[in-house]
Write an enzyme that holds these catalytic residues in place. Structure first.
Site, PDB file in Angstrom:
ATOM      1  N   LYS A   1      19.794  28.253 -61.264  1.00  0.00           N
ATOM      2  CA  LYS A   1      19.556  30.079 -61.446  1.00  0.00           C
ATOM      3  C   LYS A   1      20.954  29.876 -61.691  1.00  0.00           C
ATOM      4  O   LYS A   1      22.003  30.069 -60.347  1.00  0.00           O
ATOM      5  CB  LYS A   1      18.811  30.529 -60.655  1.00  0.00           C
ATOM      6  CG  LYS A   1      19.001  32.175 -61.253  1.00  0.00           C
ATOM      7  CD  LYS A   1      17.743  32.826 -60.322  1.00  0.00           C
ATOM      8  CE  LYS A   1      18.373  33.302 -59.239  1.00  0.00           C
ATOM      9  NZ  LYS A   1      19.661  34.553 -59.279  1.00  0.00           N
TER      10      LYS A   1
ATOM     11  N   GLU B   1      23.625  34.005 -62.300  1.00  0.00           N
ATOM     12  CA  GLU B   1      23.345  35.128 -62.256  1.00  0.00           C
ATOM     13  C   GLU B   1      24.730  35.590 -63.939  1.00  0.00           C
ATOM     14  O   GLU B   1      25.655  35.035 -63.921  1.00  0.00           O
ATOM     15  CB  GLU B   1      23.993  35.762 -61.386  1.00  0.00           C
ATOM     16  CG  GLU B   1      22.798  35.950 -60.989  1.00  0.00           C
ATOM     17  CD  GLU B   1      23.415  37.096 -59.760  1.00  0.00           C
ATOM     18  OE1 GLU B   1      24.023  37.920 -59.237  1.00  0.00           O
ATOM     19  OE2 GLU B   1      22.864  37.216 -58.175  1.00  0.00           O
TER      20      GLU B   1
ATOM     21  N   ASP C   1      19.851  28.548 -56.321  1.00  0.00           N
ATOM     22  CA  ASP C   1      20.943  30.141 -56.963  1.00  0.00           C
ATOM     23  C   ASP C   1      22.323  29.438 -56.839  1.00  0.00           C
ATOM     24  O   ASP C   1      22.913  29.386 -55.654  1.00  0.00           O
ATOM     25  CB  ASP C   1      20.803  30.953 -56.089  1.00  0.00           C
ATOM     26  CG  ASP C   1      20.571  32.543 -56.717  1.00  0.00           C
ATOM     27  OD1 ASP C   1      20.832  32.162 -58.666  1.00  0.00           O
ATOM     28  OD2 ASP C   1      20.602  33.538 -56.094  1.00  0.00           O
TER      29      ASP C   1
ATOM     30  N   GLU D   1      16.197  41.409 -63.229  1.00  0.00           N
ATOM     31  CA  GLU D   1      16.242  42.437 -62.600  1.00  0.00           C
ATOM     32  C   GLU D   1      16.285  44.431 -62.527  1.00  0.00           C
ATOM     33  O   GLU D   1      17.752  44.436 -62.659  1.00  0.00           O
ATOM     34  CB  GLU D   1      17.538  42.183 -61.360  1.00  0.00           C
ATOM     35  CG  GLU D   1      17.450  42.771 -59.578  1.00  0.00           C
ATOM     36  CD  GLU D   1      17.572  41.526 -58.902  1.00  0.00           C
ATOM     37  OE1 GLU D   1      18.257  40.606 -59.084  1.00  0.00           O
ATOM     38  OE2 GLU D   1      17.990  42.753 -58.347  1.00  0.00           O
TER      39      GLU D   1
ATOM     40  N   ASP E   1      20.345  33.228 -53.190  1.00  0.00           N
ATOM     41  CA  ASP E   1      21.915  33.804 -52.590  1.00  0.00           C
ATOM     42  C   ASP E   1      21.433  34.857 -51.836  1.00  0.00           C
ATOM     43  O   ASP E   1      22.194  35.212 -51.464  1.00  0.00           O
ATOM     44  CB  ASP E   1      23.065  33.707 -53.627  1.00  0.00           C
ATOM     45  CG  ASP E   1      22.473  35.369 -54.904  1.00  0.00           C
ATOM     46  OD1 ASP E   1      21.739  35.764 -54.633  1.00  0.00           O
ATOM     47  OD2 ASP E   1      23.726  35.285 -55.051  1.00  0.00           O
ATOM     48  N   SER E   2      20.031  35.148 -52.111  1.00  0.00           N
ATOM     49  CA  SER E   2      20.280  36.570 -50.723  1.00  0.00           C
ATOM     50  C   SER E   2      19.700  36.083 -49.505  1.00  0.00           C
ATOM     51  O   SER E   2      19.573  36.510 -48.740  1.00  0.00           O
ATOM     52  CB  SER E   2      18.668  36.678 -51.593  1.00  0.00           C
ATOM     53  OG  SER E   2      17.750  36.105 -51.643  1.00  0.00           O
TER      54      SER E   2
HETATM   55  O1  KIV Z   1      19.505  35.955 -54.740  1.00  0.00           O
HETATM   56  C1  KIV Z   1      17.728  36.054 -54.634  1.00  0.00           C
HETATM   57  O2  KIV Z   1      16.614  35.863 -53.790  1.00  0.00           O
HETATM   58  C2  KIV Z   1      17.411  36.333 -56.240  1.00  0.00           C
HETATM   59  C3  KIV Z   1      16.027  36.925 -56.791  1.00  0.00           C
HETATM   60  C4  KIV Z   1      15.844  38.183 -56.012  1.00  0.00           C
HETATM   61  C5  KIV Z   1      15.880  36.693 -57.634  1.00  0.00           C
HETATM   62  O3  KIV Z   1      18.468  36.033 -56.979  1.00  0.00           O
END
Ligand code: KIV
Length: 276
Positions: free
Chosen positions: A111, A113, A81, A183, A42-43
């Site tokens: 993934k 969080e 994510d 993280e 989600d970055s």
């Molecule tokens: O969104 C992302 O890129 C991440 C990584 C930094 C692990 O969660």
């Protein structure tokens, strides 16, 4: 790459690699380079779409990019994510969104969080796992809820906070996560967690003792426009290579040296005579 192979890598003491991708050209390169996991993180929100935080990115945007990444990945395990509010809202929403990453975008896993103390996150993870969708956990600094964990700061710096985080990781492992991203936590805490867990830990700003490492690819290629967290090592200044190439293109066009005959198409003499 499969989930059992990741476990085997941990057992053999071989390091696991994970990087982010948001489009086909980078996904293809990461896959060719032999990265084990590719994360459509989600970055994406901040790094590629220019939003101020990761909170803004939508499920539709994540899927749009995940589909493009899928088309470039042959070997790596592809992880989507779950964006902010795509889980923890209702059981139906959580399952539908996790399922969309697999059904529509062709991801292998999602993934999620959080989970440190939040019963809701653990329940969301359990629900997704029960539906047969593999889940990678994410603990420590969790950008979607950065305000709740005190901002973009190193987490688990006290013995109590570290114990709390280890508990959370054990809960995620017991729930059935196949690995956990750690993280921004002290190296010693990440090392202890790596010893205590049978599933792989993948660190970002969590020191060298994790089973694997993940970075945002744009950080390692210096494509983020200047901001560098301490943990994000620049491995190549690709921005400089792009700038040089684009300047050369501009100058060649302005001087009239591009395109030359090598980059142009010609009509036969006979056809040309017929129109002149
Ligand atoms: O969104 C992302 O890129 C991440 C990584 C930094 C692990 O969660």
């Amino acid at each position: 790459m499969t989930i059992p192979e990741l476990r085997e890598k941990k057992a053999r003491g071989e390091k696991i690699t994970m990087l982010t991708a948001y489009d086909l050209p980078l996904a293809r390169l990461l896959d060719q380079a032999g990265v084990d996991l590719i994360l459509v993180g989600d970055s994406l929100s901040m790094v590629a779409l220019g939003y101020p935080t990761t909170v803004a990115v939508t499920m539709e945007e994540m899927l749009h990019h995940a589909k493009a990444v899928r088309r470039g990945v042959r070997r790596a395990l592809l992880v989507g994510d779950m964006p902010f509010m795509s889980f923890n809202v209702s059981r139906e929403e959580t399952l539908r969104n996790a399922g969309r990453f697999l059904k529509e975008a062709g991801c292998d896993a999602v993934k999620v969080e959080g989970g440190q103390g939040s019963v809701e996150s653990i329940e969301a993870v359990q629900m997704i796992l029960e539906a047969g969708i593999p889940v990678l956990g994410h603990l420590g600094l969790t950008p979607q809820t950065a305000a709740k964990v005190g901002g973009f700061k190193v987490q688990a710096k006290t013995a109590e906070a570290a114990a709390h985080l280890i508990e959370a990781a054990l809960r995620l492992e017991a729930a059935g996560c196949f690995g956990i991203v750690l993280e921004c936590i002290p190296s010693q805490v990440a090392g202890l967690m790596t010893q205590r867990l049978s599933i792989p830990t993948i660190g970002i700003g969590a020191g060298p003792q994790c089973d694997g490492q993940v970075l945002v690819t744009h950080d390692l290629l210096n494509l983020t426009g200047g901001f560098h967290p301490k943990f994000a090592k620049v491995f190549a200044r690709v921005d400089q290579t792009i700038l040089k190439a684009v300047e050369e293109f501009r100058q060649a066009v302005e001087k009239g040296t591009f395109p030359s005959s090598a980059e142009s198409y010609a009509m036969s003499e006979e056809e040309w005579r017929r129109i002149t």
